[in-house]
Design an enzyme around this catalytic site. Structure first.
Site, PDB file in Angstrom:
ATOM      1  N   HIS A 263       0.883  -1.183   0.000  1.00 24.59           N
ATOM      2  CA  HIS A 263       0.000   0.000   0.000  1.00 24.59           C
ATOM      3  C   HIS A 263       0.920   1.232   0.000  1.00 24.59           C
ATOM      4  O   HIS A 263       1.740   1.405  -0.899  1.00 24.59           O
ATOM      5  CB  HIS A 263      -0.919  -0.104   1.226  1.00 24.59           C
ATOM      6  CG  HIS A 263      -2.073   0.849   1.287  1.00 24.59           C
ATOM      7  ND1 HIS A 263      -2.428   1.696   0.253  1.00 24.59           N
ATOM      8  CD2 HIS A 263      -2.974   1.092   2.280  1.00 24.59           C
ATOM      9  CE1 HIS A 263      -3.494   2.410   0.610  1.00 24.59           C
ATOM     10  NE2 HIS A 263      -3.843   2.062   1.849  1.00 24.59           N
TER      11      HIS A 263
ATOM     12  N   HIS B 220      -2.041  -2.316  -9.750  1.00 27.06           N
ATOM     13  CA  HIS B 220      -3.065  -1.731  -8.879  1.00 27.06           C
ATOM     14  C   HIS B 220      -4.289  -2.630  -8.858  1.00 27.06           C
ATOM     15  O   HIS B 220      -4.628  -3.229  -9.878  1.00 27.06           O
ATOM     16  CB  HIS B 220      -3.463  -0.328  -9.370  1.00 27.06           C
ATOM     17  CG  HIS B 220      -4.213   0.445  -8.334  1.00 27.06           C
ATOM     18  ND1 HIS B 220      -5.568   0.374  -8.201  1.00 27.06           N
ATOM     19  CD2 HIS B 220      -3.767   1.287  -7.367  1.00 27.06           C
ATOM     20  CE1 HIS B 220      -5.935   1.146  -7.192  1.00 27.06           C
ATOM     21  NE2 HIS B 220      -4.871   1.709  -6.664  1.00 27.06           N
TER      22      HIS B 220
ATOM     23  N   ASP C  99       2.628   5.667  -6.721  1.00 27.52           N
ATOM     24  CA  ASP C  99       3.829   5.669  -5.892  1.00 27.52           C
ATOM     25  C   ASP C  99       5.132   5.677  -6.670  1.00 27.52           C
ATOM     26  O   ASP C  99       6.175   6.011  -6.116  1.00 27.52           O
ATOM     27  CB  ASP C  99       3.813   4.444  -4.956  1.00 27.52           C
ATOM     28  CG  ASP C  99       2.723   4.575  -3.910  1.00 27.52           C
ATOM     29  OD1 ASP C  99       2.628   5.663  -3.315  1.00 27.52           O
ATOM     30  OD2 ASP C  99       1.969   3.614  -3.701  1.00 27.52           O
TER      31      ASP C  99
END
Ligand code: COA
Length: 373
Positions: free
Chosen positions: A219, A258, A310
């Protein structure tokens, strides 16, 4: 008849929300109906936080009042500063935030759920100060003043980190990253905050649980891991060879893939990538950007996996002079707005979250007394 089991609750619609859409046809990523593209182009993080918490974009006077309240709430209570001094220098910054949030909840508990927005604003205002008070105390023995007049959270953070007024470009880049990180529907940490809230527990318990959930590398922790990967390479070719080897060994490339954006790119990545490119030009970190682009090329080509939010935030934060182990805490500063909006929504409309499990353990058996085992 047993219900179908969906591992990881993938694709399960767990409740309704009015806060955001993720990857929905015609809406893409939107907060309260506004597209992420418009918000990152036009707004400051404070406007977006206000939108998430109060449901509408603020007027000029509402925004000024909101900013004023946040600025005035940035001081840390002495007992919290003492606790931060006791958290070891080698602790992970996410553990510092988890501890700081929990401690603040013990010192300044919500007076009542009707006062919840006071607790929210206090926490949003203090999170960067908690981290940087602890950081400077252990790095140089300095007990910093966590107050600053910077109206934007991004500039406040950079100011406390570097001890001087930040340059405009890094401030703008971090501000955009905060808007992007602020909210993302029923992701794992938000769901965790909603589960805690669903038991009628308090605000700080819900955010503490969410911080613990965000820490994991699948995460929020992925931005830190992505940086550790990117900085290993001296050339794009070297990166390509190693990524191919990693994929052959079936290793995960952090910052890619994802749960929701499976067959389409993560729209947040395009925005953050463009800011990473701009900063690379401005700061001379061209190699870091070229290595990142080559990793993207290889992973898309070989695995059909797109970069998520990210991946390019890693190089962007690095170019702003932010230490790698603070990347996930930056995610916390922003997502605290989204978590809080969900906590408020869950309190208003949600039911106790308590699914069931299919038992696959041993058949019934006779109890064996202690002395016979
Ligand atoms: N690198 C390499 N392979 C990956 C991968 C990655 N980053 N992400 C997924 N895969 C592969 C898995 O190994 C799996 O392959 P298999 O079917 O051969 O076993 C397949 O893709 C499906 O992965 P799965 O873990 O089932 O998908 P998911 O929806 O549960 O996982 C993530 C989503 C985000 C957890 C996953 O993509 C991941 O671990 N990414 C890296 C961590 C990250 O960047 N997290 C931040 C998300 S914003």
């Amino acid at each position: 008849m047993t219900a179908e089991i969906v591992a990881g609750l993938a694709g399960i619609v767990a409740d309704r929300t009015t806060i955001s859409t993720v990857g929905k046809t015609g809406l893409g990523l939107s907060y309260r109906g506004y597209s992420i593209e418009d918000l990152t182009r036009e707004a400051d993080f404070e406007e977006v936080a206000y939108l998430l918490l109060y449901g509408e974009l603020p007027t000029r006077s509402e925004l000024d009042a909101f900013r004023g309240r946040i600025i005035s709430l940035r001081g840390l209570p002495e007992r919290l500063r003492n606790i931060l001094e006791q958290v070891p220098a080698e602790a992970h910054p996410m553990d510092v935030l988890r501890t700081g949030c929990s401690a603040l909840g013990a010192m300044e508990p919500e007076a009542s759920p009707s006062d919840q927005l006071k607790a929210v604003e206090r926490l949003l205002a203090t999170l960067p100060g908690m981290l940087l008070y602890w950081h400077h105390f252990h790095a140089s023995g300095k007990r910093i003043d966590t107050m600053s007049d910077e109206p934007r959270l991004a500039c406040h953070f950079l100011n406390l980190l570097h001890g001087r007024a930040p340059d405009r470009e890094p401030c703008n880049a971090v501000n955009v990253s905060f808007i992007i990180y602020a909210e993302h529907e029923f992701n794992a940490s938000t769901f965790s905050a909603r589960v805690t809230t669903s038991t009628r527990s308090d605000y700080h318990s819900a955010v503490t649980a969410a911080i613990g959930t965000l820490k994991g590398p699948l995460h929020g922790g992925a931005n830190e891991e992505a940086m550790k990967l990117i900085e290993r390479f001296e050339t794009p070719d070297q990166a390509e060879q190693e990524i191919l080897r990693m994929l052959e060994r079936k290793e995960r490339i952090m910052g890619f893939g994802h749960r929701v954006y499976k067959d389409k790119p993560d729209p947040r990545s395009d925005i953050i990538k463009e800011w990473s490119r701009r900063l690379a030009e401005a700061t001379g970190h061209k190699l870091l950007y070229q290595v990142s682009e080559r990793i993207e090329e290889v992973v898309v080509r070989e695995k059909g996996l797109f970069p998520n939010v990210d991946f390019y935030s890693a190089s962007l934060y690095h170019m702003c002079g932010i230490p790698t182990n603070m990347f996930t805490p930056l995610f916390v500063f922003a997502r605290a707005a989204g978590w809080s909006a969900h906590i408020i929504e869950q309190r208003a409309t949600g039911r106790l979250i308590r699914p069931t499990a299919e038992y696959i353990g041993l058949e019934p058996r006779a109890f064996v007394p202690l002395e016979k085992r």
